[in-house]
Design an enzyme around this catalytic site. Sequence first.
Site, PDB file in Angstrom:
ATOM      1  N   SER A  71       0.822  -1.201   0.000  1.00  0.00           N
ATOM      2  CA  SER A  71       0.000   0.000   0.000  1.00  0.00           C
ATOM      3  C   SER A  71       0.864   1.263   0.000  1.00  0.00           C
ATOM      4  O   SER A  71       1.762   1.402  -0.822  1.00  0.00           O
ATOM      5  CB  SER A  71      -0.958  -0.055   1.195  1.00  0.00           C
ATOM      6  OG  SER A  71      -1.973   0.905   1.074  1.00  0.00           O
TER       7      SER A  71
ATOM      8  N   ASP B 285      -8.260  -6.510  -4.974  1.00  0.00           N
ATOM      9  CA  ASP B 285      -8.029  -5.205  -4.365  1.00  0.00           C
ATOM     10  C   ASP B 285      -8.746  -4.133  -5.170  1.00  0.00           C
ATOM     11  O   ASP B 285      -8.718  -4.145  -6.400  1.00  0.00           O
ATOM     12  CB  ASP B 285      -6.523  -4.908  -4.336  1.00  0.00           C
ATOM     13  CG  ASP B 285      -6.179  -3.648  -3.554  1.00  0.00           C
ATOM     14  OD1 ASP B 285      -7.052  -3.125  -2.842  1.00  0.00           O
ATOM     15  OD2 ASP B 285      -5.021  -3.204  -3.651  1.00  0.00           O
TER      16      ASP B 285
ATOM     17  N   HIS C  83      -6.059  -6.506  -0.962  1.00  0.00           N
ATOM     18  CA  HIS C  83      -4.998  -5.531  -0.716  1.00  0.00           C
ATOM     19  C   HIS C  83      -3.876  -6.123   0.142  1.00  0.00           C
ATOM     20  O   HIS C  83      -2.706  -5.854  -0.100  1.00  0.00           O
ATOM     21  CB  HIS C  83      -5.617  -4.319  -0.018  1.00  0.00           C
ATOM     22  CG  HIS C  83      -4.749  -3.110   0.020  1.00  0.00           C
ATOM     23  ND1 HIS C  83      -4.301  -2.462  -1.117  1.00  0.00           N
ATOM     24  CD2 HIS C  83      -4.253  -2.398   1.067  1.00  0.00           C
ATOM     25  CE1 HIS C  83      -3.585  -1.409  -0.778  1.00  0.00           C
ATOM     26  NE2 HIS C  83      -3.525  -1.355   0.545  1.00  0.00           N
TER      27      HIS C  83
END
Length: 439
Positions: free
Chosen positions: A157, A358, A418
């Site tokens: 991320s 994601d 994610h």
Amino acid sequence: MGLVEASSSLLFLFAIVVNKGLPSPLAGKEAWNYVEVRDGAHMFWWLYYADNPSASDLPLVMWLQGGPGGSGSGFGNFEEIGPLNRNLEPRKTSWVQAASVLFVDNPVGTGFSYTERPDGYATNVAMVASDMLVLLRHFFTEKDEFQSVPFYIFSESYGGKMAAAISSELIKAIEQGTVKCKFAGVALGDSWISPLDSVMTWGPYLYTTSLLDDYGLADVNNAAEEVKKAVEQQEFLKATELWSMTESVVEQNTNGVNFYNILTQEPDEKLTSSAGENFIALQTRRHIRPLHSQSLSELMNGPIRKKLGIIPQNVTWGGQAEDVFSYMAGDFMRPVVDIVDQLLTAGVNVTVYNGQLDLIVDTMGQELWVKQLKWEGLPGFNKLRWTALDDPISPGITGAFYKTYKNFAFYWILRAGHMIPSDQGAMALQMMKMITQQV
């Protein structure tokens, strides 16, 4: 602060595990410490030595969490790749079996890291990189046995955005001789490298997965266009606010889709803005608090804090996380594609990996910025067809696809959102071994 070794304080965690009727998975060593990276700004690191008979031949992997404000020592460690899970049970897919793993709570104020005053927070990735270089200089001096071990930076991320900037400064420091290490590559997982490319593809991605109708697609695309205008005008704080508004439009049109995995949705996950709440508060609720669940916070501020023994009395794990996000808000929507280009041109091994499910950093957006790279090897990479990888747990079932060309690789991880190691732990471990050239 003095160095704390596992030999003197692992007994506490060992007792916890034994009391649960489980063998201790921590046969190797650990170390942890603080580094004061700026006056009054303290960063915490936690090292697990590889738990493997051939540990001396295995790489060192540094894990950087997202947010900004997510804790590697907490979330990355106990929810994703560390030797124990949140319930202090052995993790079968821990990366410690294939590498020594270094968790760093960054930026300052994240996890057990802390600042003594407001001007200690980082406000952009340049400051984040500068702070990390101070920490790495201390780490490789203190743990000089790792100076000759291949060193990789893995990230997730916003951690990927920070990892790119850190890698750029690290190669300069190595050339100048101020940091002694064998930097071997950086891996960018579901990374916020080109925020606009992510936002602009939310609508099409959700539409093709039957999570938006025509009206919803129009709403999301219109909101994304406003973000684009702000970015093009270099109004990055405004772009962050508009990004928040676009997320609200997505939630309203999808009945509260989970940005981290489109196939999972809990009844309490719908986080629409409440009256009078500013966008920073809303975004910390959306993206920082989920990394600080009650059970994880109780673990970190209870048994783990006691085990570590060096956490200042006035410091709470995650206590400054929302401030970390707030101080970085003006830098949040800035892209770092140019830094990735520079790394590739400099010959650094760069890997991009992304989860199929994601949304917040959807694969469509990642592919867009990759296609914008000016790196001379890109045409060769684009000519390749991808190669399928079997799921390690289910032979014969495809778990991922990948391409690799010269010093660039891309992994498409199936059935993962994610947080890839949480969703597909065995596949993530195999990928790490491939990137670090162990298979």
